[in-house]
Structure formats: structure tokens, C-alpha cells
Enzyme design. Structure first.
Site, mmCIF file in Angstrom:
data_model
loop_
_atom_site.group_PDB
_atom_site.id
_atom_site.type_symbol
_atom_site.label_atom_id
_atom_site.label_comp_id
_atom_site.label_asym_id
_atom_site.label_seq_id
_atom_site.Cartn_x
_atom_site.Cartn_y
_atom_site.Cartn_z
ATOM 1 N N VAL A 118 12.310 7.318 14.500
ATOM 2 C CA VAL A 118 11.936 5.926 14.768
ATOM 3 C C VAL A 118 11.423 5.704 16.184
ATOM 4 O O VAL A 118 10.975 4.601 16.504
ATOM 5 C CB VAL A 118 13.127 4.979 14.504
ATOM 6 C CG1 VAL A 118 13.486 4.975 13.027
ATOM 7 C CG2 VAL A 118 14.342 5.350 15.348
ATOM 8 N N TYR A 119 11.464 6.701 17.046
ATOM 9 C CA TYR A 119 10.967 6.512 18.409
ATOM 10 C C TYR A 119 9.452 6.321 18.383
ATOM 11 O O TYR A 119 8.698 7.180 17.940
ATOM 12 C CB TYR A 119 11.306 7.712 19.291
ATOM 13 C CG TYR A 119 12.775 7.867 19.642
ATOM 14 C CD1 TYR A 119 13.706 6.880 19.339
ATOM 15 C CD2 TYR A 119 13.232 9.004 20.289
ATOM 16 C CE1 TYR A 119 15.043 7.017 19.661
ATOM 17 C CE2 TYR A 119 14.577 9.156 20.625
ATOM 18 C CZ TYR A 119 15.472 8.160 20.303
ATOM 19 O OH TYR A 119 16.805 8.311 20.632
ATOM 20 N N VAL A 120 9.034 5.139 18.857
ATOM 21 C CA VAL A 120 7.620 4.761 18.893
ATOM 22 C C VAL A 120 6.992 5.000 17.501
ATOM 23 O O VAL A 120 5.886 5.526 17.375
ATOM 24 C CB VAL A 120 6.841 5.522 19.986
ATOM 25 C CG1 VAL A 120 5.508 4.833 20.279
ATOM 26 C CG2 VAL A 120 7.648 5.626 21.284
#
Length: 324
Positions: free
Chosen positions: A52-54
């Protein structure tokens, strides 16, 4: 850089890890390249990301760099799943369906056929734990994952998961738990750290610098280029501005002045050397910030400073954790 074994496992990682939450947004590819090269040169091997990071861009940047800059086999790739990655009810959570789909998507973005450490990003109360743990077994037995861990689990959640795995003779025992841990956030010492140490699970500390506040950069205001001034990370940082945090930050600054080092060095060394900690994740946005963190490798806090900070930032304990 010193290497440590993760819990009771064969996984060996450096005691400082490289965080990539900002890669693909605040940290562009050139800056990410500089960060990775500096980290590897310092002897680090643990690179931490999440699906889910960026919106997956972080994994993509990590994957490209491990194909073009640093050989993939030199690094321990740690990523996470559970968070929402798309629309619909099956695009989030710890169900078997979502986890295994998320794993395949992470492998594709990372450009690798296996992940060294796959972590459950959060507890999911809507899915039977046995189903979640069975998905971890499938991931390991298929060769797509080497080791598994959890993140942001409470003490009882970690203990329940590990106990079920032991009873079922799981092929994928939990070897790490990644938790926020710093002089400004010591809640994990009440239940999580004692549980992890008893179970033989290594603690990976995220945000060991108190979301940047322990560096002292906010002592006299909010710099315009800081995370606290950022539209997407402002609330993330502001939790630790003011109140008891101010007193702890000033104590760290005083200790730093006494030793002739930076507040960052004091705060990071304190967490790195806490009982049960396997590695502390460095979430630097720039190579310059990262270099400052990497420079503390040879710093060991004197016992009197370590104990003084321990007392100044002591978390509240009571029944049932501490009985008189």
C-alpha cells in the site's frame, strides 16, 4: 553494520533497516538510488516496503533498483499485505483470497520470484485467524515466501497467532513483529515485547525517531519542507508535537549536547539497543537524512544516559503488567 538473527529463525538482518514508505512520491528514483547505495555501502541488507505504500509505487521502485543498481540476492526484501489495494470487499483484509492475490501482485511489482519476509500489516477481526495462518503456510510451502511476520499486532494477537501455529506445526512460524517503537511511543513494552521475547519473535521497530520529532527539527517550529508540513503526512507527525513529547525531546537534546552528537543519534541508538529489538527501520526521505542515521553504527550510549532517558520517557505501567 552489525547483523542480528530475527527471533528463533535462520533469518539474519542488519540492525538498521531501510524504509521505503516515501519512495515513488516524496523520494524520487534518483534519491532512492542514492539511499540504497549508501545503505548497502554501510553494510545494510534489510529493505522494508508494503503493497500500500504510494499505491504500490514503492514496491515498483524497489524492484527496479534491485534489477539495475544492487543485486537482488544481496538484500532481504520485507513487504506487507492486508491493506486495501483496490475496490470491492475482496481487495483488502487477511482472507486467504486477498492475501494470496496481494502476494502475487507484490512479486510482480518487485520483479522477484520470492519475498524474504512477508508480513501481515494489521490484524483483521473479520477473518478467522486459522484462515489467515493457512494462507501464510501456502505462501511458504509454495516457495514464494521464505519467512513470515506480523505488524501492528497487540500482545494477545501475536500470542494467539503463534500458539495456533505451534499447535498445528505450521511450516510458517511468525519470526518478527513490526511495531512503532521510540522514546515517544513505548506502549509495546507493556505486552508486545514481553510476548515476542517469550515466543522467540524478533521486534522490528518502525518510526524509531518518533516520526521525525526526536531529531529536534520541530523544537522551534515546523519547517516548511518537513513531514509535519506535508498534506499527506502532517497528521501522522502532529500527534507527537507538544505535550509530554516536548519534555522527552528536550531530554534527548540535552543528552546529545553532553555527548557531542545529534539528537537523532541518541534516539536511534536507544531504540536499536532495546531488549528484543532485531532491527530499527530508517524512514529517511533523502540520502542526506539516511547518512546521518547510518553514521551512528559505532555509537553505544553510556549506561547513565540510557537509564536517564528510560526514566524520562517511561510509559505508564499498572495492573496487570506490573503488580506491587
Amino acid at each position: 553494520m552489525e547483523q542480528r538473527v530475527a527471533g528463533r529463525s535462520g533469518l539474519v538482518v542488519s540492525r538498521l533497516g531501510l524504509g521505503t514508505m516515501t519512495w515513488g512520491r516524496d523520494t524520487d528514483r534518483d534519491e532512492a538510488t542514492a539511499c540504497l547505495l549508501a545503505y548497502v555501502e554501510a553494510g545494510g541488507n534489510l529493505i522494508d516496503t508494503a503493497d500500500v505504500y504510494v499505491d504500490g509505487e514503492s514496491e515498483k521502485v524497489v524492484g527496479r533498483l534491485l534489477r539495475t543498481v544492487v543485486p537482488r540476492e544481496r538484500m532481504v526484501i520485507a513487504t506487507k499485505a492486508v491493506g486495501r489495494t483496490g475496490p470491492g470487499p475482496m481487495s483488502r483484509g487477511a482472507s486467504r483470497g486477498h492475501l494470496l492475490a496481494a502476494l502475487d501482485a507484490s512479486l510482480k511489482r518487485l520483479g522477484t520470484d520470492y519475498i524474504d519476509l512477508w508480513q501481515l500489516h494489521a490484524w483483521d477481526p473479520l477473518v478467522p485467524l486459522e484462515e489467515t495462518l493457512a494462507a501464510l503456510d501456502t505462501a511458504v510451502s509454495s516457495g514464494r515466501v521464505r519467512y513470515v511476520g506480523v505488524s501492528n499486532y497487540s500482545g494477545w494477537q501475536l500470542t494467539r497467532a503463534a500458539t495456533i501455529q505451534q499447535l498445528q506445526r505450521s511450516c510458517a512460524p511468525i519470526v518478527t513483529t513490526q511495531m512503532e517503537y521510540s522514546l515517544l511511543e513505548r506502549g509495546v513494552e507493556r505486552e508486545v515485547v514481553p510476548a515476542a521475547r517469550s515466543l522467540g519473535v524478533g521486534v522490528i521497530a518502525w518510526s524509531p525517531l518518533g516520526r521525525g520529532v526526536l531529531t529536534g527539527k520541530y523544537r522551534h517550529g515546523t519547517p516548511s519542507d518537513s513531514r509535519a508540513a506535508s498534506p499527506h503526512l502532517g497528521e501522522f507527525v502532529r500527534r507527537y508535537l507538544g505535550g509530554d513529547s516536548t519534555r522527552i525531546v528536550e531530554a534527548v537534546a540535552t543528552a546529545a549536547d553532553g555527548l557531542g552528537v545529534s539528537p537523532l543519534a541518541i534516539a536511534l541508538a536507544w531504540v536499536r539497543d532495546r531488549p528484543g529489538v532485531t532491527s530499527a527501520i530508517l524512514g529517511a526521505r533523502t540520502a542526506g537524512q539516511l547518512q546521518a542515521s547510518l553514521s551512528i553504527e559505532n555509537l553505544a550510549l553510556p549506561a547513565e544516559i540510557y537509564d536517564a532517558l528510560d526514566e524520562v520517557a517511561e510509559p505508564s505501567f499498572g495492573y496487570p503488567e506490573r503488580r506491587r
